[in-house]
Scaffold this active site. Structure first.
Site, PDB file in Angstrom:
ATOM      1  N   HIS A 143       0.504   3.071  -0.267  1.00 53.72           N
ATOM      2  CA  HIS A 143       1.837   4.069  -0.248  1.00 53.72           C
ATOM      3  C   HIS A 143       1.176   5.408  -0.120  1.00 53.72           C
ATOM      4  O   HIS A 143       2.572   6.037  -0.028  1.00 53.72           O
ATOM      5  CB  HIS A 143       2.021   4.038  -2.112  1.00 53.72           C
ATOM      6  CG  HIS A 143       0.761   4.432  -3.150  1.00 53.72           C
ATOM      7  ND1 HIS A 143       0.284   3.509  -3.592  1.00 53.72           N
ATOM      8  CD2 HIS A 143       1.101   5.446  -3.519  1.00 53.72           C
ATOM      9  CE1 HIS A 143       0.081   3.871  -4.730  1.00 53.72           C
ATOM     10  NE2 HIS A 143      -0.047   5.582  -4.573  1.00 53.72           N
ATOM     11  N   ASP A 173      -1.863  -3.117  -1.961  1.00 52.86           N
ATOM     12  CA  ASP A 173      -1.504  -2.027  -2.237  1.00 52.86           C
ATOM     13  C   ASP A 173      -2.681  -1.259  -1.303  1.00 52.86           C
ATOM     14  O   ASP A 173      -2.164  -0.051  -1.544  1.00 52.86           O
ATOM     15  CB  ASP A 173      -1.107  -1.110  -3.329  1.00 52.86           C
ATOM     16  CG  ASP A 173      -0.323   0.364  -2.923  1.00 52.86           C
ATOM     17  OD1 ASP A 173      -0.436   0.827  -1.640  1.00 52.86           O
ATOM     18  OD2 ASP A 173      -0.595   1.280  -4.045  1.00 52.86           O
ATOM     19  N   SER A 252      -4.219   7.674  -6.589  1.00 51.74           N
ATOM     20  CA  SER A 252      -4.482   6.727  -6.014  1.00 51.74           C
ATOM     21  C   SER A 252      -5.330   6.368  -4.778  1.00 51.74           C
ATOM     22  O   SER A 252      -5.220   7.166  -3.506  1.00 51.74           O
ATOM     23  CB  SER A 252      -2.587   6.531  -5.864  1.00 51.74           C
ATOM     24  OG  SER A 252      -1.754   6.197  -6.253  1.00 51.74           O
TER      25      SER A 252
END
Length: 300
Positions: A143, A173, A252
């Site tokens: 993402h 992800d 992230s």
């Protein structure tokens, strides 16, 4: 007819006269004895010298025998010395050591897209990545880079490079990047199996929360094999590591490491019950076994 006396032509007196003259001379000098040795086997001086040497040797041997011998070190002595060093020396903390180990492998990842007029590159996603192969192969979250027209990474020494996606694992992800330029002394992170992880183990998350970093936050493993559903409900991930080290947007794709600085997971999500995208104490990471398989690695 008487014959004349005959006389010898020698000038030496006759023997009788010689004896007579000797008798008339003074008393005869005593005969000179032959030269004597300074030391002989029966000389007292030699005996005293030998006794002195023997006494000196005896005294020396006694002094060596009576000298205290150094005491052998025992385990108690070693333990006491180590404890003293720990009390007096300021050693870096385990967290600091883990950070120093992983820091050269952490990169800042930024995705860029065109502005509405199509003339400018706009930053629309900032995250973190970790180098797992020293050829510039980087793991991050999908993402962070999905949809980006340009991806740039910044290494720990400040080198900036563009990169492109070489693989993806949407169910976890994860995205795999290949940097186009890498530092000469590129250091890849060490990956470690999660097989022996347990709740309570100390871990460290390193990344760029809100673009600030690299930042370190420490915590513990809160649970294993957790399931997380995205706020939009579009994706559900399982077999995640739950941890409580502070993680925020920008973390992230960053590494979750042990106190040895070895990567056990890739930070992927935080739980946001208040919809404010701020950390409330629950974060998740994809186990490194899953992440490594995204690039075809089977390290364990």
């Amino acid at each position: 007819m008487r014959r004349p006396a005959l006389y010898s032509s020698s000038s030496s007196p006759p023997p009788a006269e010689a004896h007579g003259q000797q008798a008339q001379a003074g008393p005869a000098a005593a005969p000179v004895p032959p030269a004597t040795r300074f030391f002989s086997l029966s000389s007292p001086r030699l005996l005293w010298a030998a006794l002195a040497v023997m006494a000196l040797l005896l005294a020396l041997s006694l002094s060596l025998a009576l000298r205290p011998q150094p005491r052998k070190l025992t385990q108690a002595d070693i333990n006491a010395a180590v404890l003293k060093t720990l009390e007096t020396a300021q050693l870096p903390s385990a967290v600091a050591q883990a950070y120093d180990t992983i820091r050269p492998s952490v990169v800042r990842v930024t995705g860029y897209g065109k502005s509405k007029n199509g003339k400018e590159d706009m930053e629309y996603g900032v995250g973190t990545g970790v180098v797992i192969v020293d050829k510039g192969i980087i793991l991050t979250n999908l993402h962070v880079v999905q949809g980006a027209q340009t991806i740039k990474v910044v290494f720990s020494d400040g080198l900036e490079s563009t990169a492109h996606i070489t693989g993806a694992q949407p169910e976890n992800d994860l995205a795999v990047l290949q940097a186009h330029k890498i530092p000469d002394d590129m250091i890849a992170a060490t990956m470690r199996s999660t097989g022996d992880l347990a709740p309570g183990d100390h871990v460290l998350a390193v990344g760029y929360p809100f673009g600030i970093g690299p930042s370190a936050s420490a915590g513990v493993i809160s649970g294993l094999k957790r399931t997380f559903r995205s706020p939009e409900g579009k994706q559900e991930m399982s077999n995640l590591i739950q941890f409580d080290a502070a993680a925020n947007p920008g973390n992230s794709g960053g590494p979750l490491v042990t106190m040895d600085g070895e990567v056990v997971g890739i930070v992927t999500a935080i739980l946001n019950p208040n919809q404010q995208r701020s950390f409330v104490g629950i974060a998740f990471a994809v186990p490194i076994e899953n992440a490594a398989s995204a690039v075809g690695l089977t390290p364990f």
